[in-house]
Design a protein around this motif. Sequence first.
Motif, mmCIF file in Angstrom:
data_model
loop_
_atom_site.group_PDB
_atom_site.id
_atom_site.type_symbol
_atom_site.label_atom_id
_atom_site.label_comp_id
_atom_site.label_asym_id
_atom_site.label_seq_id
_atom_site.Cartn_x
_atom_site.Cartn_y
_atom_site.Cartn_z
ATOM 1 N N SER A 543 -27.289 73.333 -30.760
ATOM 2 C CA SER A 543 -26.546 74.580 -30.696
ATOM 3 C C SER A 543 -27.539 75.723 -30.389
ATOM 4 C CB SER A 543 -25.804 74.811 -32.015
ATOM 5 O OG SER A 543 -26.731 74.980 -33.084
ATOM 6 N N ALA A 544 -26.994 76.891 -29.640
ATOM 7 C CA ALA A 544 -27.833 78.016 -29.308
ATOM 8 C C ALA A 544 -28.058 78.835 -30.562
ATOM 9 C CB ALA A 544 -27.158 78.877 -28.226
ATOM 10 N N SER A 545 -29.298 79.256 -30.661
ATOM 11 C CA SER A 545 -29.665 80.023 -31.820
ATOM 12 C C SER A 545 -29.469 81.507 -31.441
ATOM 13 C CB SER A 545 -31.126 79.732 -32.168
ATOM 14 O OG SER A 545 -31.678 80.711 -32.981
ATOM 15 N N PRO A 546 -29.169 82.311 -32.328
ATOM 16 C CA PRO A 546 -29.115 83.722 -32.005
ATOM 17 C C PRO A 546 -30.485 84.295 -31.607
ATOM 18 C CG PRO A 546 -28.552 83.262 -34.345
ATOM 19 C CD PRO A 546 -28.816 82.063 -33.689
ATOM 20 N N ILE A 547 -31.436 83.570 -31.901
ATOM 21 C CA ILE A 547 -32.768 83.997 -31.541
ATOM 22 C C ILE A 547 -33.038 83.484 -30.147
ATOM 23 C CG2 ILE A 547 -35.211 83.863 -32.118
ATOM 24 C CD1 ILE A 547 -34.284 83.351 -35.007
ATOM 25 N N LEU A 548 -33.539 84.479 -29.387
ATOM 26 C CA LEU A 548 -33.788 84.158 -28.012
ATOM 27 C C LEU A 548 -35.260 83.886 -27.858
ATOM 28 C CD1 LEU A 548 -31.764 87.048 -26.379
ATOM 29 C CD2 LEU A 548 -31.087 84.615 -26.615
ATOM 30 N N ASP A 549 -35.511 83.152 -26.865
ATOM 31 C CA ASP A 549 -36.925 82.897 -26.593
ATOM 32 C C ASP A 549 -37.408 83.949 -25.657
ATOM 33 O OD1 ASP A 549 -35.841 82.272 -24.197
ATOM 34 O OD2 ASP A 549 -36.188 80.121 -24.352
ATOM 35 N N VAL A 550 -38.563 83.851 -25.177
ATOM 36 C CA VAL A 550 -39.191 84.811 -24.355
ATOM 37 C C VAL A 550 -38.477 84.967 -23.082
ATOM 38 C CG1 VAL A 550 -41.458 84.621 -25.370
ATOM 39 C CG2 VAL A 550 -40.787 83.018 -23.497
ATOM 40 N N GLY A 552 -35.529 84.793 -22.830
ATOM 41 C CA GLY A 552 -34.249 85.381 -23.073
ATOM 42 C C GLY A 552 -33.146 84.381 -23.394
ATOM 43 N N GLN A 553 -33.694 83.216 -23.267
ATOM 44 C CA GLN A 553 -32.682 82.205 -23.583
ATOM 45 C C GLN A 553 -32.660 82.032 -25.074
ATOM 46 O OE1 GLN A 553 -30.538 80.690 -21.533
ATOM 47 N NE2 GLN A 553 -31.373 81.951 -19.863
ATOM 48 N N PRO A 554 -31.474 81.846 -25.518
ATOM 49 C CA PRO A 554 -31.470 81.668 -26.955
ATOM 50 C C PRO A 554 -32.159 80.346 -27.279
ATOM 51 C CG PRO A 554 -29.247 81.600 -26.033
ATOM 52 C CD PRO A 554 -30.167 81.859 -24.902
ATOM 53 N N PHE A 555 -32.803 80.396 -28.340
ATOM 54 C CA PHE A 555 -33.404 79.153 -28.799
ATOM 55 C C PHE A 555 -32.261 78.200 -29.100
ATOM 56 C CE2 PHE A 555 -37.069 81.874 -29.627
ATOM 57 C CZ PHE A 555 -38.107 80.982 -29.188
ATOM 58 N N VAL A 556 -32.500 76.953 -28.656
ATOM 59 C CA VAL A 556 -31.484 75.882 -28.933
ATOM 60 C C VAL A 556 -31.912 75.110 -30.182
ATOM 61 C CG1 VAL A 556 -30.366 73.796 -28.152
ATOM 62 C CG2 VAL A 556 -30.918 75.598 -26.513
ATOM 63 N N ARG A 557 -30.951 75.164 -31.084
ATOM 64 C CA ARG A 557 -31.258 74.405 -32.299
ATOM 65 C C ARG A 557 -30.908 72.960 -32.023
ATOM 66 N NH1 ARG A 557 -28.738 78.796 -35.268
ATOM 67 N NH2 ARG A 557 -26.823 77.566 -35.087
ATOM 68 N N PRO A 558 -31.845 71.921 -32.351
ATOM 69 C CA PRO A 558 -31.594 70.541 -32.033
ATOM 70 C C PRO A 558 -30.473 70.003 -32.942
ATOM 71 C CG PRO A 558 -33.649 70.752 -33.244
ATOM 72 C CD PRO A 558 -33.172 72.197 -32.962
ATOM 73 N N GLY A 559 -29.687 69.080 -32.343
ATOM 74 C CA GLY A 559 -28.629 68.472 -33.155
ATOM 75 C C GLY A 559 -29.167 67.287 -33.987
ATOM 76 N N THR A 560 -28.349 66.761 -34.875
ATOM 77 C CA THR A 560 -28.758 65.608 -35.719
ATOM 78 C C THR A 560 -27.811 64.440 -35.420
ATOM 79 O OG1 THR A 560 -27.345 66.332 -37.535
ATOM 80 C CG2 THR A 560 -29.641 67.064 -37.575
ATOM 81 N N PRO A 561 -28.384 63.226 -35.254
ATOM 82 C CA PRO A 561 -27.537 62.087 -34.955
ATOM 83 C C PRO A 561 -26.710 61.713 -36.174
ATOM 84 C CG PRO A 561 -29.768 61.370 -35.292
ATOM 85 C CD PRO A 561 -29.812 62.904 -35.331
ATOM 86 N N ALA A 562 -25.649 60.902 -35.876
ATOM 87 C CA ALA A 562 -24.797 60.451 -37.001
ATOM 88 C C ALA A 562 -25.588 59.456 -37.852
ATOM 89 C CB ALA A 562 -23.547 59.799 -36.472
ATOM 90 N N THR A 563 -25.314 59.395 -39.102
ATOM 91 C CA THR A 563 -26.041 58.512 -40.018
ATOM 92 C C THR A 563 -25.065 57.884 -40.997
ATOM 93 O OG1 THR A 563 -27.795 58.366 -41.632
ATOM 94 C CG2 THR A 563 -26.565 60.459 -41.586
#
Length: 1021
Positions: A543-550, A552-563
């Motif tokens: 998911s996109a993070s509200p925090i953007l990278d340099v 300008g792209q929002p930082f993408v938060r990595p997803g977690t696999p099913a467990t």
Amino acid sequence: MAEAELFDGTVLEFPDGTSPEVIARVAKAQTAERRSRVGSPAADAVTPKAQTPGLIEQGVNAARAVLPGARVPEEVKPRSVMDAILDTAGGAVTQFGRGARRGLASLAGAPVDIVNNAPRVLNLLPGVDNVGPITPHPIGGSESIDRAMGGFGLIPEAPAPRNAIERVAGRIGQEVGANALPVAGVVGIGNAMGRQAARRMAVAPPTIAPPSSIPGAQVVQQQFNNLTNAGKSLTGSALEAGAVAPRAVAVREGAYAGAAGTGAGVVNELAGNPQSGDNFWSDFIGSMTGVGALSTAGAVAGPVKRIAGTVLGRPSMTSDTVGEEVANRIINNSTQAGEQFANTGTVDTTPLVTQLRRPSPVEEAIPGYRANIGDRTQDPQIATFAFNQDARMPGAANERRVGNEVAVDSRMTGLDPGGDAAQFRAALEANRTQQLGQVDEAARAAEAAAAEASQAVQPGMRDATARGASMREALADRYAQEQQGVREAYAPVNEATVQVDAAPLADRFGAVTEGLPINDRQRFLPSEANVPAQLVEPAVPPSASPILDVSGQPFVRPGTPATGEVPLREITSLRSGLTDDIRAAKSTPGQAQKARVANQFRDEVDQFVEGNVPPELRDQFDAARAARRDVADRFERPGTGIAETLKPREGGGYALDDSAVTQRFTPTDQGRVNDFQSVMREVGSDPRARNAIADEIMSDVNARGLTDRPDQLRKYLGERNIVLEAFPELRDKMVGAATAREGASTARTTADETTRRLTTPSRSAQANYLQHGDEAVVNAVRGVTAGPRPREAARELVDAAGGSPEVLRNARSALWEVVKQQKLSAPGITGNDRWSGRKLKAMFDDPKTNAVAEELWRDNPGDLEDIKKVFTALDGADGSMRARAAGSSGTAQALTGKLDPSLTATGIASRARSVERGQLSPTIAGVDLLSTYLRNKSKQIQARAIDTLTSSAVNNPGLAADLLEKFNPIEYAAKRRMISQKYGVRATQLLNLLDDAQAPDDEVGDAIRRPLEVDVKKRPN
């Protein structure tokens, strides 16, 4: 010249040199001779009585001169008549003995004397007259034999005969002595040879002279042979007489010798000739006269004796005539004698005599029985003769038959076995009662044993439902036990906390769900189908993070696999839930599809678990899984008996009814034996299962009724060997029940058969016999002897009664009751019933009766043989009774003539009329009547005597044998044959001739024999 003066003045002169002993003996002999003549007219004329004493005294003095010391009686006393008789008799006996000695010696020495005097034949030649014997004293001649006999004292010397009586006595003795030697020889040699040998010698065939080349030699030889044969024949005849009748020969020859001697002695005295020496014609004539007189006297005495016997009515005085006639009758009526005469021309009754003296078979078999001559000889003609004679004069025959009836009755009484026929029947009755009781008791016992054996094979659970419930209960318990084992094997896996990822399982479940039809997803999806998904945390995408990278792209938060990491027990619990669903669905009607769907999810779980078992639990898991498969194979495999038994039914319960359970586990050897073997592996030791199977088999057997059909039961059991191998006790019970039932059936059948056999006539000898009472024992025995197998029947009866010696004796007595029926239709002379030999023999000749008898006398066959011998002999007895003409009463054979009185009234009247007419004087008529009476009376008495003796002889074989032996034709002539008395010609005639030819014996003997040679002078008184 020596002299001796006798009492009567006679002077005897002897040649010089004569010894005093000789002179004394001669003087003594002459004195005795002259004294014997004192008293006769001649003696009185020569010697007066007044001179007698002086003469006697002179004789005594003369005797004293030659015999010094001789005693001279002082007085001669006159003799009494008795003294004279005794003196004469003694002198005659002494002279007889001396004559016998001389005759015996003369005959014994005759051969030597003849040879010794043979030269004297030359004196017959012209101019020859002085030829003498060979020797004056031949050794072995009559003179030496006579001297030897005197020397041995056989017959003492005797003085010279004093008178005619003594001289005649001496002549008789000489004849008897001369006759004794040939008679003794004939008798002795004849007896030694035997009558048959002597007879063969008497009738020896002629000898044919052998051919010869010498002219006339054969004729001479033939004549010699003829003479030899004649001599043999004569000798044989004499020897035959001696062998046949030695006593008669001796008596007859002695009588004729005495007659010849008496005749010769008397004629010699009448002729004035000496008794020996020169007296041939007087001696010959006298001898022939004496023999003829004796013959004439015998010929006259016989008729006189018979006439006297006739007149006096004494047949014994005519016994010879009667006996000979009876013997002739028997001979003339003998077949054997007739054949013998036809073959040989002679009749010898010896064979008949032998047969008559030999007891007949019936006499040997029956003591006291008397056979007649027909039975003894077995001669057909004699049997007919005996019948005819008994018919004419039955007295002797009736007497014999009365005695025979008594003898037969006595013998039959002795043959009676002496048992009790009633006791024999009682023993049979007791045996039958015992046999019936025994077989009935045996049948009852066998039936009781069969009932007990049948009870032993009755099922404990008679109801099939009970048996099935018991079997299912045992299987269910076993199944539950095995399932518990599976659970226990899975427990380590089911309780494991090892983490496993459930996500793959959730995916598998999702794929199964997606693959299901919508209907199945909506209706049959188990609740456990969603559990794996619940155990997995879903995957978180980047998911996109509200925090953007340099940039300008929002930082993408990595997803977690099913467990889906969960403990392994969660997965195994899921499987357990599915298993319950499946079981529930299967037990619920209409939920089979649900169970199928649930089973798909369970299979996915099993695959997942198998792939995710941790290594440390792998071995346990494999073991649990193998146990699970084993249980499933043993209890859940479709189509098997156990699975069908444990298979639940929709709606609850079991799909297979209880009543059908045990049938699945009792197959035949060709049936579903795997189910039986499987159940036996699972619950083979469980009493519930074993009892259920055993009860199922027993129930089936009873339902089929096989316990009453042993053969079918054995077949039934034979078809279930595999099942029964696991149940040996059951097999034994079933076989025992079959055997017991079979035994009961056999015992009952035996009892019924025995009852029918022992109580139904014609089924057994015992039943046949016992149908008759004691009063009908004859009918009972005849039923045995008339049966098809009499020997076996008799053996059956004897064995049934006990087979002891007493039983045999009682059985024989039963048969003897039949024997007692074998009587003649007509009573005997005494009025009693008579035994029939023909019936008795026929009875035991019958093979059936004989077989029964042999069985009854098996312990003593000798007695049976004696009985048969008696019956056979009795059948052959009184054979003359069968000589009656066929088809007749025999009366005509007995009629031989009518009354023949000695003097009829017609005869008397005829003679009376002759007297009245003057044709006969009363005296002549009386003599005629008397002579006629005596003649006819003689004929009647003689005929009666002959008939009486004939009847006696017919019924007394011993008497008949005596008559035939006495009047044997071939021996009768021999008994009357003369040996040395033939026409009065005597051997002593030759001896008298030889007397003149003898040389002087010695001075004394010569002086005694020829006293006239002494010079005798008469001195003047």
